[in-house]
Design a protein around this motif. Structure first.
Motif, short mmCIF file in Angstrom:
data_model
loop_
_atom_site.label_atom_id
_atom_site.label_comp_id
_atom_site.label_asym_id
_atom_site.label_seq_id
_atom_site.Cartn_x
_atom_site.Cartn_y
_atom_site.Cartn_z
N ARG A 34 -8.29 -14.55 -8.37
CA ARG A 34 -8.49 -13.38 -9.24
C ARG A 34 -8.63 -12.08 -8.47
O ARG A 34 -8.78 -11.01 -9.07
CB ARG A 34 -9.71 -13.60 -10.13
CG ARG A 34 -9.53 -14.71 -11.16
CD ARG A 34 -10.72 -14.78 -12.10
NE ARG A 34 -11.91 -15.30 -11.42
CZ ARG A 34 -13.15 -14.87 -11.62
NH1 ARG A 34 -13.37 -13.88 -12.47
NH2 ARG A 34 -14.17 -15.41 -10.99
N LEU A 35 -8.55 -12.14 -7.15
CA LEU A 35 -8.69 -10.91 -6.35
C LEU A 35 -7.62 -9.86 -6.67
O LEU A 35 -7.93 -8.66 -6.68
CB LEU A 35 -8.63 -11.26 -4.86
CG LEU A 35 -9.93 -11.75 -4.21
CD1 LEU A 35 -9.69 -12.12 -2.77
CD2 LEU A 35 -11.04 -10.70 -4.31
N PRO A 36 -6.36 -10.26 -6.93
CA PRO A 36 -5.35 -9.23 -7.22
C PRO A 36 -5.67 -8.38 -8.44
O PRO A 36 -5.14 -7.26 -8.58
CB PRO A 36 -4.07 -10.06 -7.45
CG PRO A 36 -4.29 -11.31 -6.67
CD PRO A 36 -5.75 -11.61 -6.82
N GLN A 37 -6.55 -8.87 -9.33
CA GLN A 37 -6.92 -8.09 -10.52
C GLN A 37 -8.21 -7.29 -10.30
O GLN A 37 -8.61 -6.53 -11.18
CB GLN A 37 -7.12 -9.02 -11.72
CG GLN A 37 -5.83 -9.60 -12.29
CD GLN A 37 -5.29 -10.73 -11.46
OE1 GLN A 37 -6.02 -11.66 -11.13
NE2 GLN A 37 -4.00 -10.67 -11.12
N ASP A 38 -8.85 -7.47 -9.15
CA ASP A 38 -10.12 -6.78 -8.91
C ASP A 38 -9.83 -5.38 -8.35
O ASP A 38 -9.17 -5.23 -7.32
CB ASP A 38 -10.96 -7.57 -7.90
CG ASP A 38 -12.35 -6.98 -7.75
OD1 ASP A 38 -13.29 -7.47 -8.40
OD2 ASP A 38 -12.51 -6.01 -6.97
N PRO A 39 -10.34 -4.33 -9.02
CA PRO A 39 -10.02 -2.96 -8.57
C PRO A 39 -10.55 -2.62 -7.18
O PRO A 39 -9.88 -1.92 -6.42
CB PRO A 39 -10.68 -2.07 -9.65
CG PRO A 39 -11.69 -2.94 -10.32
CD PRO A 39 -11.16 -4.33 -10.25
N VAL A 40 -11.73 -3.14 -6.82
CA VAL A 40 -12.27 -2.84 -5.48
C VAL A 40 -11.43 -3.54 -4.41
O VAL A 40 -11.11 -2.96 -3.38
CB VAL A 40 -13.75 -3.27 -5.38
CG1 VAL A 40 -14.27 -3.02 -3.96
CG2 VAL A 40 -14.59 -2.51 -6.39
N ALA A 41 -11.04 -4.79 -4.68
CA ALA A 41 -10.19 -5.52 -3.73
C ALA A 41 -8.86 -4.80 -3.55
O ALA A 41 -8.35 -4.67 -2.42
CB ALA A 41 -9.96 -6.95 -4.22
N CYS A 42 -8.30 -4.29 -4.64
CA CYS A 42 -7.03 -3.57 -4.54
C CYS A 42 -7.18 -2.31 -3.70
O CYS A 42 -6.31 -2.00 -2.87
CB CYS A 42 -6.52 -3.22 -5.95
SG CYS A 42 -6.00 -4.66 -6.91
N ARG A 43 -8.29 -1.58 -3.89
CA ARG A 43 -8.50 -0.35 -3.10
C ARG A 43 -8.69 -0.68 -1.62
O ARG A 43 -8.22 0.07 -0.76
CB ARG A 43 -9.69 0.42 -3.65
CG ARG A 43 -9.42 1.09 -4.99
CD ARG A 43 -10.45 2.18 -5.29
NE ARG A 43 -11.78 1.64 -5.50
CZ ARG A 43 -12.25 1.23 -6.68
NH1 ARG A 43 -11.47 1.29 -7.76
NH2 ARG A 43 -13.48 0.78 -6.80
N LEU A 44 -9.37 -1.77 -1.32
CA LEU A 44 -9.56 -2.14 0.09
C LEU A 44 -8.22 -2.50 0.74
O LEU A 44 -7.96 -2.13 1.90
CB LEU A 44 -10.53 -3.32 0.19
CG LEU A 44 -12.01 -2.99 -0.05
CD1 LEU A 44 -12.83 -4.27 -0.12
CD2 LEU A 44 -12.55 -2.08 1.05
N ARG A 45 -7.38 -3.22 0.01
CA ARG A 45 -6.06 -3.57 0.56
C ARG A 45 -5.20 -2.33 0.74
O ARG A 45 -4.47 -2.20 1.74
CB ARG A 45 -5.38 -4.57 -0.37
CG ARG A 45 -5.96 -5.98 -0.22
CD ARG A 45 -5.33 -6.97 -1.16
NE ARG A 45 -5.69 -8.35 -0.81
CZ ARG A 45 -5.84 -9.32 -1.68
NH1 ARG A 45 -5.68 -9.08 -2.97
NH2 ARG A 45 -6.16 -10.54 -1.28
N GLU A 46 -5.29 -1.40 -0.20
CA GLU A 46 -4.54 -0.14 -0.06
C GLU A 46 -5.03 0.64 1.16
O GLU A 46 -4.23 1.22 1.90
CB GLU A 46 -4.70 0.69 -1.33
CG GLU A 46 -3.96 0.10 -2.54
CD GLU A 46 -4.37 0.78 -3.84
OE1 GLU A 46 -5.18 1.74 -3.78
OE2 GLU A 46 -3.89 0.35 -4.90
N LEU A 47 -6.35 0.66 1.36
CA LEU A 47 -6.90 1.35 2.53
C LEU A 47 -6.42 0.69 3.82
O LEU A 47 -6.03 1.39 4.78
CB LEU A 47 -8.43 1.33 2.46
CG LEU A 47 -9.17 1.87 3.69
CD1 LEU A 47 -8.85 3.34 3.92
CD2 LEU A 47 -10.68 1.67 3.54
#
Length: 398
Positions: free
Chosen positions: A247-260
């Motif tokens: 479910r990490l791909p749907q988590d907004p914080v996880a997405c922002r960390l990957r983008e960073l």
């Protein structure tokens, strides 16, 4: 002693979801108190239709699930509307079986305990675990009810005794006009048999590994560690926390960390693994050269204790419990919060000095063994219970 633990928002039992940090704390403390010869009953909200009304845990404490609101998981910040029903059912239980002392956990449970005591006076010991004043000051998106700070102040001033887990919390309580004579400090406990230096460890891909664990939220400081990775070649970062990996791909914080990580050029060295079960955390921690615990503010510091118990050197921010848990230069290294450049410099120095890492890992383990074993925490907590019973008796006589 007959002890009633009130943990309205968090059950200590593993069910459809793993207990959160508060639930694990209540369970470990209850188990240690049972080992010391006490009788413990935990009262919590029924959060699933599958939960039996009463359960006897394998560790010997009872868990009573009280219906209050829907029989499903409700985020703790949304539980206040159901607290009245929980309190009424708790009052009925205590009318049949009054405990010697009540220990409430988190402000919601403290509120229930105070209301119940109006009908049946009894000593109440309370642990906040986290304070609304700290959260609101550091988190502009704080979802807590607007009444939380006012009600926390009322709880702190109404109970017999407050157990704080750090000197930082004592100072915060003083600002809430909860005076020092009503406060005892008992640090958090740790399972030093599960979290220990020897045992299996996960394999790693690069020469050095940094592990950072905690709630997947901006305040945990994971973004600062990701930025620090730009100064640490041949080093991988593993971030543990949040939902399951699927479910990490749907988590907004996880997405922002990957983008960073993509933006600063370290995406190939940063891995988000999601929630790691408690029984698997020691394997992950033992695989690390350094554990980075760098929140902006910290009500618990449990992740640092787990790493120290595994003999892993800890790099932590000097906030909350961490400022007490980690002795700078002796059992770990402290840095100011939200300063990635300071974090990177300290981490680079640690990774370049294996002898220092070994020293800090050994002294960290020793500190946890001496000060944080659950049996010691249970003894210190039981002493607070006895003092509270004596104080309540004195007040009733006078």
């Amino acid at each position: 002693m007959h002890i009633a633990m009130i943990s309205a928002h968090a059950s200590p039992l593993t069910g459809e979801v793993e207990p959160d940090e508060h639930g694990r704390h209540v369970g470990e403390l209850s188990a240690a108190l049972v080992r010391a010869g006490h009788e413990v009953t935990v009262y919590t909200r029924k959060a699933s239709g599958r939960q039996a009304a009463e359960v006897c845990s394998a560790q010997g404490y009872r868990v009573v699930h009280l219906p209050a609101g829907p029989a499903k998981h409700v985020p703790r910040d949304e539980l206040l509307p159901y607290l009245g029903e929980f309190t009424r059912r708790l009052r009925t239980r205590f009318a049949e079986d009054l405990p010697d002392v009540v220990h409430s956990h988190f402000w919601l449970s403290g509120l229930a305990a105070v209301f119940v005591s109006m009908a049946a006076p009894m000593p109440i010991v309370h642990t906040f675990h986290s304070l609304g004043t700290t959260r609101r000051r550091n988190d502009e998106n704080d979802p807590s009810p607007v009444e939380r700070i006012r009600l926390e102040r009322m709880v702190g001033q109404s109970v017999t005794r407050v157990i704080a887990t750090s000197e930082d919390e004592v100072r915060e309580l003083r600002g809430m006009r909860v005076t020092g004579r009503h406060v005892s400090v008992v640090p958090r406990g740790m399972d030093c048999d599960r979290f220990r230096p020897d045992g299996p460890r996960l394999t790693r891909r690069l020469r050095c590994r940094v592990v950072s664990a905690g709630q997947l939220a901006p305040r945990t400081g994971f973004a600062d560690v990701v930025e620090a990775m730009t100064h640490l070649p041949d080093t991988e970062l593993v971030i543990a926390g949040g939902p399951d990996r699927e479910r990490l791909p749907q988590d907004p914080v996880a997405c922002r960390l990957r983008e960073l990580a993509e933006r600063v050029g370290v995406a190939d060295r940063v891995r988000l693994v999601g929630q790691v079960p408690t029984e698997r955390m020691p394997e992950l921690l033992r695989s690390a050269d350094v554990a980075a615990c760098v929140p902006w503010y910290e009500p618990s510091g449990n992740e640092a204790l787990e790493a120290m118990a595994c003999g892993v050197p800890v790099l932590a921010t000097s906030v909350g419990d961490l400022a007490d848990t980690v002795v700078d230069g002796a059992t770990g290294v402290l840095v100011p919060p939200r300063r990635p450049e300071k974090l990177a410099a300290a981490m680079r120095a640690l990774l370049a000095d294996p002898a220092r890492r070994d020293f800090l890992g050994a002294t960290g383990r020793e500190r946890v063994e001496v000060h944080h074993r659950w049996d010691r925490i249970a003894r210190d907590t039981a002493d607070v219970y006895e003092e509270s019973r004596d104080r309540a008796l004195t007040c009733s006589v006078s």
